[in-house]
Design a protein around this motif. Structure first.
Motif, short mmCIF file in Angstrom:
data_model
loop_
_atom_site.label_atom_id
_atom_site.label_comp_id
_atom_site.label_asym_id
_atom_site.label_seq_id
_atom_site.Cartn_x
_atom_site.Cartn_y
_atom_site.Cartn_z
N SER A 89 0.90 -1.21 0.07
CA SER A 89 -0.23 0.07 0.11
C SER A 89 0.96 1.27 -0.09
N ILE A 90 1.88 1.07 0.70
CA ILE A 90 2.89 2.35 0.73
C ILE A 90 3.39 2.69 -0.76
N VAL A 91 3.64 1.84 -1.52
CA VAL A 91 4.09 1.97 -2.86
C VAL A 91 3.08 2.56 -3.70
N ALA A 92 1.84 2.24 -3.66
CA ALA A 92 0.71 2.90 -4.25
C ALA A 92 0.36 4.40 -3.78
N GLY A 93 0.59 4.46 -2.41
CA GLY A 93 0.60 5.88 -2.16
C GLY A 93 1.81 6.81 -2.52
N LEU A 94 2.66 6.35 -2.71
CA LEU A 94 4.15 7.16 -3.17
C LEU A 94 3.84 7.20 -4.61
N TRP A 154 0.24 13.07 -8.70
CA TRP A 154 -0.59 13.84 -8.36
C TRP A 154 -0.30 15.07 -7.89
N ILE A 155 0.72 14.94 -6.76
CA ILE A 155 0.79 16.07 -5.86
C ILE A 155 2.10 16.91 -6.40
N PHE A 163 -3.26 17.98 -0.95
CA PHE A 163 -3.68 16.90 -0.29
C PHE A 163 -5.00 16.81 -0.31
N SER A 164 -5.83 15.50 -0.35
CA SER A 164 -7.19 15.63 -0.59
C SER A 164 -7.58 14.04 -0.22
N LEU A 198 -1.24 10.98 1.58
CA LEU A 198 -2.08 11.72 0.67
C LEU A 198 -3.43 12.54 1.27
N VAL A 199 -3.85 12.08 2.12
CA VAL A 199 -5.00 12.86 2.75
C VAL A 199 -4.57 13.85 3.87
N PHE A 200 -3.48 13.15 4.44
CA PHE A 200 -2.83 14.11 5.32
C PHE A 200 -3.42 14.48 6.83
N GLY A 201 -4.59 14.16 6.99
CA GLY A 201 -5.34 14.19 8.27
C GLY A 201 -5.81 15.77 8.45
#
Length: 354
Positions: A184-189, A195-196, A203-204, A283-286
């Motif tokens: 999952s961390i690879v997909a996030g990276l 995108w960012i 972040f969204s 990506l969402v950042f909180g």
């Protein structure tokens, strides 16, 4: 010349000696008692070791008694059954323990106020606050990821089963298998860099949804593909023989027949992504405040909320209670999804007449 036939005497299986029906339960109780006694006598502190000793004794005693009373062949059958039961119990105990611990510790602060308020203006060291913002973020992010993943995964599976031939189908199958094992961390990276960092978006919740969809698509493809393969070819051939086009056969015959399994596979994929923390953290950042717009600004989610409350609490008991309560809500969310999936599968299952 007449040939005399010699009657072959076969053992009467109905009159053969057998262990009583209550013997497995008696052996199980005796094995548990003996395992605890051995554990205490040997000074073993771990209850897990006691349980393993009891399981081993249960299998050995079952084989010994069955071999003496019923014979070696029946003893092997009973041993296989005993191993299945032992494996089942070993799998259920951690699950039951997890659910019990989550309910026990999460029920402390789980009330309407906790479900309808956010953490705005409440620090991790203070009591109060809630998870409304996290629930809203999770529903939006998982919902958008589902809207992205289900059409892509469903159409990909239909192509592989109904149309896929040659090198392209093999390449698609290979990359689906590779995506199944992507952390999952690879997909996030990947979404973070593309995108960012490259495209310049902020972040969204939508950014998190795109990363979650990468994790969800291969599960949808694989589960849908297996369900489509279970549809009998006779149904397809009967529809095509009546002059129905192939696309309409898929739409009206193949998909309705397998809709129950497809729905279950989609729910499994949703459960796969609902608890992911790494992509959301990147990506969402909180956000401790309520943000109902998934396309602009940081959001919260239940997995991220649990992580923040547990990791940033500094040993504060109020934060721990909020983390356990959020975990309980997340488990309930997944359970509700599975119940809805079962209801839809039963409702949409093809009706069979006598």
């Amino acid at each position: 010349m007449s040939h005399a036939t010699v009657p072959v005497k076969r053992p009467d299986s109905l009159s053969a000696a057998r262990l009583p029906r209550w013997s497995p339960w008696a052996i199980a109780v005796g094995s548990v008692a003996a395992g605890c006694a051995i554990g205490l006598g040997a000074g073993l502190d771990s209850r897990i070791q006691w349980g393993l000793l009891a399981a081993l004794l249960f299998v050995l005693v079952t084989f010994a008694l069955a071999a003496k009373v019923e014979g070696t062949r029946q003893a092997k059958d009973r041993v296989a059954t005993s191993i299945v039961w032992v494996a089942f119990v070993l799998a259920v105990i951690p699950l039951a323990s997890l659910v019990y611990e989550t309910v026990k510790r999460g029920i402390k602060v789980l009330d309407p106020y906790f479900l309808t308020h956010s953490m705005g203006f409440v620090t991790s060291m203070e009591t109060g606050g809630g998870i409304y913002h996290a629930i809203l973020g999770t529903l939006e992010q998982v919902g958008i990821a589902t809207l992205i993943s289900v059409p892509i995964g469903l159409l990909t599976a239909i192509y592989l089963v109904e149309y896929g031939r040659g090198k392209l189908a093999k390449a698609v199958t290979f990359f689906v298998d590779v995506m199944t094992g992507v952390p999952s961390i690879v997909a996030g990276l990947f979404i973070l860099s593309f995108w960012i960092l490259i495209l310049g978006f902020g972040f969204s919740g939508f950014a998190g949804s795109m990363a979650l969809s990468i994790l969800m698509i291969p599960v949808v493809v694989r589960s849908t593909e297996e369900m489509l393969k279970l549809v009998p070819n006779e149904l397809r051939e009967a529809s095509l023989a009546l002059g129905v086009p192939k696309w309409r056969t898929i739409l009206k015959v193949v998909l309705p027949t397998s809709i129950g399994g497809i729905t279950t596979g989609v729910m499994l994929a949703v459960a796969r992504i609902a608890g992911e923390t790494a992509p959301v953290l990147l990506l969402v950042f909180g956000n401790p405040l309520i943000n109902g717009n998934p396309f602009e600004g940081p959001q919260a989610s239940l997995p991220l909320y649990i992580y923040e409350q547990y990791a940033k609490s500094g040993g504060n008991e109020a934060a721990y209670d909020r983390a356990w309560a959020a975990a309980l809500v997340l488990i309930a969310f997944i359970m509700i999804l599975n119940l809805v999936a079962r209801g839809i599968a039963r409702w949409k299952a093809p009706k069979t007449g006598r």
